[in-house]
Motif scaffolding. Structure first.
Motif, short mmCIF file in Angstrom:
data_model
loop_
_atom_site.label_atom_id
_atom_site.label_comp_id
_atom_site.label_asym_id
_atom_site.label_seq_id
_atom_site.Cartn_x
_atom_site.Cartn_y
_atom_site.Cartn_z
N ASP A 70 0.80 -1.10 0.05
CA ASP A 70 -0.12 0.02 0.06
C ASP A 70 0.86 1.18 0.02
OD1 ASP A 70 -2.23 -1.39 0.05
OD2 ASP A 70 -2.76 -1.38 2.03
N ALA A 71 1.98 1.08 0.92
CA ALA A 71 2.81 2.47 0.70
C ALA A 71 3.47 2.78 -0.59
CB ALA A 71 4.05 2.29 1.70
N LEU A 72 3.81 1.67 -1.10
CA LEU A 72 4.67 1.65 -2.71
C LEU A 72 3.47 2.06 -3.92
CD1 LEU A 72 7.00 1.36 -4.42
CD2 LEU A 72 6.22 -1.00 -4.77
N THR A 73 2.29 1.67 -3.70
CA THR A 73 1.23 2.15 -4.63
C THR A 73 0.52 3.36 -4.36
OG1 THR A 73 -0.62 1.03 -3.53
CG2 THR A 73 0.68 -0.22 -5.18
N GLY A 74 0.56 3.77 -2.96
CA GLY A 74 0.03 4.84 -2.54
C GLY A 74 -1.32 4.80 -1.96
N LEU A 79 7.76 8.84 -6.61
CA LEU A 79 8.73 9.25 -7.79
C LEU A 79 8.17 8.42 -8.96
CD1 LEU A 79 12.43 8.56 -6.51
CD2 LEU A 79 11.31 10.74 -6.98
N ALA A 80 7.78 7.18 -8.93
CA ALA A 80 7.23 6.20 -9.92
C ALA A 80 6.12 7.10 -10.53
CB ALA A 80 6.84 4.92 -9.41
N ARG A 81 5.24 7.49 -9.47
CA ARG A 81 3.94 8.22 -10.06
C ARG A 81 4.18 9.69 -10.75
NH1 ARG A 81 2.41 5.92 -5.44
NH2 ARG A 81 2.56 7.89 -4.19
N SER A 125 8.59 -19.72 -6.83
CA SER A 125 9.83 -20.12 -6.46
C SER A 125 10.10 -19.37 -5.07
CB SER A 125 10.90 -19.74 -7.23
OG SER A 125 11.05 -18.32 -7.23
N GLY A 126 9.19 -18.49 -4.76
CA GLY A 126 9.39 -17.82 -3.39
C GLY A 126 10.01 -16.33 -3.81
N ALA A 127 10.43 -16.12 -4.98
CA ALA A 127 11.05 -14.76 -4.98
C ALA A 127 10.01 -13.75 -5.29
CB ALA A 127 11.83 -14.94 -6.40
N ILE A 128 10.30 -12.56 -5.11
CA ILE A 128 9.23 -11.37 -5.02
C ILE A 128 10.03 -10.64 -6.32
CG2 ILE A 128 8.17 -9.78 -3.90
CD1 ILE A 128 8.53 -11.35 -1.24
N VAL A 129 8.93 -10.26 -7.17
CA VAL A 129 9.37 -9.13 -8.32
C VAL A 129 8.61 -7.98 -8.12
CG1 VAL A 129 9.29 -8.80 -10.67
CG2 VAL A 129 9.66 -11.16 -9.68
N PHE A 130 9.47 -6.86 -7.98
CA PHE A 130 8.98 -5.44 -7.78
C PHE A 130 9.07 -4.97 -9.28
CE2 PHE A 130 10.19 -6.68 -3.66
CZ PHE A 130 9.41 -6.29 -2.79
N ARG A 131 7.94 -4.29 -9.94
CA ARG A 131 7.84 -3.79 -11.08
C ARG A 131 7.32 -2.27 -11.29
NH1 ARG A 131 4.91 -7.55 -12.44
NH2 ARG A 131 6.67 -8.99 -13.13
N LEU A 132 7.81 -1.44 -11.94
CA LEU A 132 7.46 -0.12 -12.19
C LEU A 132 7.20 -0.32 -13.82
CD1 LEU A 132 9.76 2.05 -10.13
CD2 LEU A 132 7.42 1.42 -9.61
N ALA A 133 5.95 -0.01 -14.16
CA ALA A 133 5.65 0.14 -15.44
C ALA A 133 4.74 1.10 -16.22
CB ALA A 133 4.97 -1.31 -15.92
N SER A 134 4.78 1.29 -17.33
CA SER A 134 4.03 2.64 -17.66
C SER A 134 2.51 2.40 -17.21
CB SER A 134 4.19 2.56 -19.27
OG SER A 134 3.26 3.67 -19.91
#
Length: 199
Positions: A149-153, A173-175, A188-197
């Motif tokens: 929630d903090a990352l997405t606002g 910054l992303a927004r 696999s348990g890995a977590i992907v963080f993504r900033l896309a258009s």
């Protein structure tokens, strides 16, 4: 809460985070100087402590200057080196391929966010530039409850605290750049963080 108050709160929290990051190496430098003063016989040990701690402080300052302070375009090699240096001696490794050219300031901030998902250490891998993708992988990788929630606002800027300020700042910054934040947990348990258009 007004936008000005929110901006000031985020600035205060980021300043506090930066000071926190510098307390340990600067304190160690001070300890080394005191050791020199108290017992010259330990000069070699003290010099080693001072030198190592000075390197840590310098690396952190260089990285955070890019992540928090720079408004000018940042050269790829400068940003990449600052990130690799920051993670060089810790429990989290960073893999940033030379050919990957993301938006440097955003990449540095997203690395800090992704590192929060690796409480036991592991590896941060930049796997994409457009969209910007960072994979956090390691034993016990988990997503802190406050982070999405903090990352997405979605949580609202007036709820930002010391734990969530890095994600809130990165999301802002992303927004501003017209990007949308998302997080995906892989099988696999890995977590992907993504900033896309966002378009």
């Amino acid at each position: 809460m007004s936008d000005t108050t929110i901006d000031l709160r985020i600035a205060e929290l980021l300043a506090a985070r930066l000071c926190h990051e510098l307390v340990s190496p600067v304190g160690a430098i001070n300890n080394g100087v005191e050791l020199l003063e108290d017992d010259p016989d330990f000069a070699a040990d003290a010099a080693g402590l001072i030198g190592q701690s000075a390197v840590q402080a310098t690396r952190r300052l260089q990285f955070y200057r890019i992540a928090y302070g720079s408004t000018a375009p940042i050269a790829l090699e400068l940003g990449r080196k600052a990130a690799l240096d920051l993670f060089a001696d810790g429990k989290i490794a960073c893999d940033w391929p030379e050919t990957l050219v993301p938006e440097i300031k955003l990449a540095c901030n997203l690395l800090l966010v992704a590192a929060e998902a690796l409480p036991r250490g592991g590896r941060l891998v930049l796997v994409g530039a457009d969209p910007l993708e960072i994979r956090a992988e390691g034993e016990g990788a988990r997503l802190p409850a406050h982070l999405p929630d903090a990352l997405t606002g979605a949580s609202g800027a007036d709820t930002v605290d010391a734990r969530s300020v890095q994600a809130a700042f990165t999301g802002a910054l992303a927004r501003r750049a017209g990007l949308r934040s998302s997080i995906e947990t892989l099988a696999s348990g890995a977590i992907v963080f993504r900033l896309a258009s966002a378009g």
